[in-house]
Design an enzyme around this catalytic site. Structure first.
Site, PDB file in Angstrom:
ATOM      1  CG  ASP A   1      -3.164 -19.647  -0.989  1.00 38.42           C
ATOM      2  OD1 ASP A   1      -2.326 -19.526  -0.066  1.00 38.42           O
ATOM      3  OD2 ASP A   1      -2.917 -20.298  -2.022  1.00 38.42           O
TER       4      ASP A   1
ATOM      5  CE1 TYR B   1      -3.213  -2.766  -0.070  1.00 37.07           C
ATOM      6  CE2 TYR B   1      -3.891  -2.203   2.141  1.00 37.07           C
ATOM      7  CZ  TYR B   1      -4.044  -2.969   1.007  1.00 37.07           C
ATOM      8  OH  TYR B   1      -5.021  -3.929   0.950  1.00 37.07           O
TER       9      TYR B   1
ATOM     10  CG  ASP C   1     -12.573  -6.636   6.008  1.00 38.86           C
ATOM     11  OD1 ASP C   1     -12.201  -6.022   7.026  1.00 38.86           O
ATOM     12  OD2 ASP C   1     -13.141  -6.088   5.040  1.00 38.86           O
TER      13      ASP C   1
ATOM     14  CE  LYS D   1       0.217 -17.378  -3.081  1.00 40.26           C
ATOM     15  NZ  LYS D   1      -0.651 -18.550  -2.953  1.00 40.26           N
TER      16      LYS D   1
END
Ligand code: NAD
Length: 365
Positions: free
Chosen positions: A219, A141, A247, A187
């Site tokens: 994942d 970000y 979330d 990841k």
């Protein structure tokens, strides 16, 4: 103990839920003999209307001077068409950055009285109690270079040693105070930045031999949270993976109106509900105050090491739900629909009752 709390109610339902929070803090302060002063300040749209900018230097100074910052929510239609840097939400980003809040904590805890309202089956959820620790000021970000042209878009995911180390340390410390289990989510099968992250986690692990560490690809972690959320205790991850994972973790355990959060740095801490300013119900006394009150519990726990006070607030919320009271966002057949003011009163009464039961502030010879 003398404590100064900066209150930033913000916009929409922010001021309504902040009123509930202040009532709760005062009631805890009375029993625990705390001397608390409040500094209430404008932020977001309310600040734009008054000063033409979403966060003034004077408000920042008040936050630097406080032991903790409590935020309601910012934003609303009125300010939606302003340019990015002038929007209410820009004030919030500036606040987080200025306070150096590099870690965001979101608990995923199921209230037993609310278990049937989740999108997951009760037997999968029962016993769920973990926290997601998300790195907040680095990663993709913020990474440079970034941009796009007609044929190509690009961002950069990068982490420095210091950025990884400080959040991973915090995660190990948190696991130590909880159930001793840490899951680092990355990841690393595809991304070099994740391989670096993982190597830092492994090195820091050597200082925490008592903690059980596992690495999990993002994942798989997303799937595992939905499959068996009880397997987690503390999850630590980078900014973008944390955005998604927190979330998922939040929503399996309740509605938006019930999710608290804490953002911590080396020097400062900010507590706020996960939800926004809910303009559709603002001013109607319909907001659910639980996310805000639960954020207050996190403040007592993390900023003032008052674990017992935090537990009392959580117990009072749970008891109020068990008694069948619901604001409109969590209402279902057979429950009693109450306003924001009423729900706050009920929770506060339960806080008082539990403090009486536990003889808090009652001194015997
Ligand atoms: P929102 O979270 O404000 O609302 C989404 C839905 O959830 C609405 O229907 C709302 O009524 C409901 N809701 C949210 N909190 C509730 C509560 N405590 N009690 C009962 N119902 C509740 O998200 P949105 O509608 O996408 O955004 C509204 C504004 O809030 C926008 O300007 C957005 O940018 C801003 N926002 C601010 C923050 C923040 O301040 N941290 C976070 C998210 C969104």
């Amino acid at each position: 103990m003398n404590i100064k709390i900066a209150l930033l109610p913000g916009d929409g339902i922010g001021p309504e839920i902040m009123e509930s929070a202040v009532g709760l803090i005062k009631s805890i302060a009375d029993r625990y003999n705390l001397s608390i002063s409040f500094s209430e300040q404008l932020v977001g749209g309310a600040s734009i209307d008054e000063y033409g900018e979403p966060l003034t230097e004077q408000v920042l100074e008040e936050c630097y001077d406080a032991n903790a910052v409590l935020l309601g929510a910012v934003g609303g239609e009125k300010w939606e068409n302003l340019e990015h840097q002038k929007k209410p939400e820009a004030g919030l980003l500036k606040l987080r950055k200025s306070l150096g809040l590099f870690a965001n904590i979101r608990p995923a805890k199921i209230y037993p009285a609310f278990i049937d309202a989740s999108s997951l089956k009760a037997d999968v959820l029962s016993g769920t109690d973990f926290v997601v620790l998300r790195e907040l000021t680095g990663g993709i970000y913020f990474g440079e270079p970034r941009g796009y042209d007609e044929t190509h878009g690009w961002n950069t995911m990068s982490y420095t040693k210091d950025e990884v180390d400080r959040i991973v340390h915090m995660a190990f410390e948190m696991a130590k105070q909880r159930n001793g289990k840490l899951t680092s989510v990355d990841k690393a099968n595809v991304l070099e930045v994740s391989q670096f992250w993982r190597s830092r986690v492994n090195e820091i692990k050597e200082k925490f031999p008592e903690i059980t560490l596992q690495h999990m690809y993002v994942d798989n972690a997303s799937m595992q949270i939905v499959r068996d959320p009880t397997q987690f205790d503390v999850i630590v991850t980078g900014n973008m993976f944390g955005d998604i994972v927190s979330d998922i973790a939040g929503m399996i355990t309740g509605s938006l109106g019930m999710l608290p959060s804490a953002s911590l740095g080396d020097q400062y801490a900010l507590y706020e509900p996960v939800h926004g300013s809910a303009p559709d119900i603002a001013g109607k006394d319909m907001a659910n105050p639980i996310a805000m009150l639960s954020s207050v519990a996190m403040m007592f726990n993390h900023s003032f090491q008052m674990t017992q006070a935090a537990e009392i607030i959580e117990k009072a919320i749970e008891r109020s739900l068990e008694q069948g009271f619901r604001t409109q966002d969590i209402f279902s057949e057979g429950k009693e629909l109450v306003s924001c003011t009423k729900m706050s009163e009920i929770i506060l009464n339960n806080v008082e009752e539990i403090m009486n039961e536990e003889a808090i502030g009652v001194f015997t010879l």
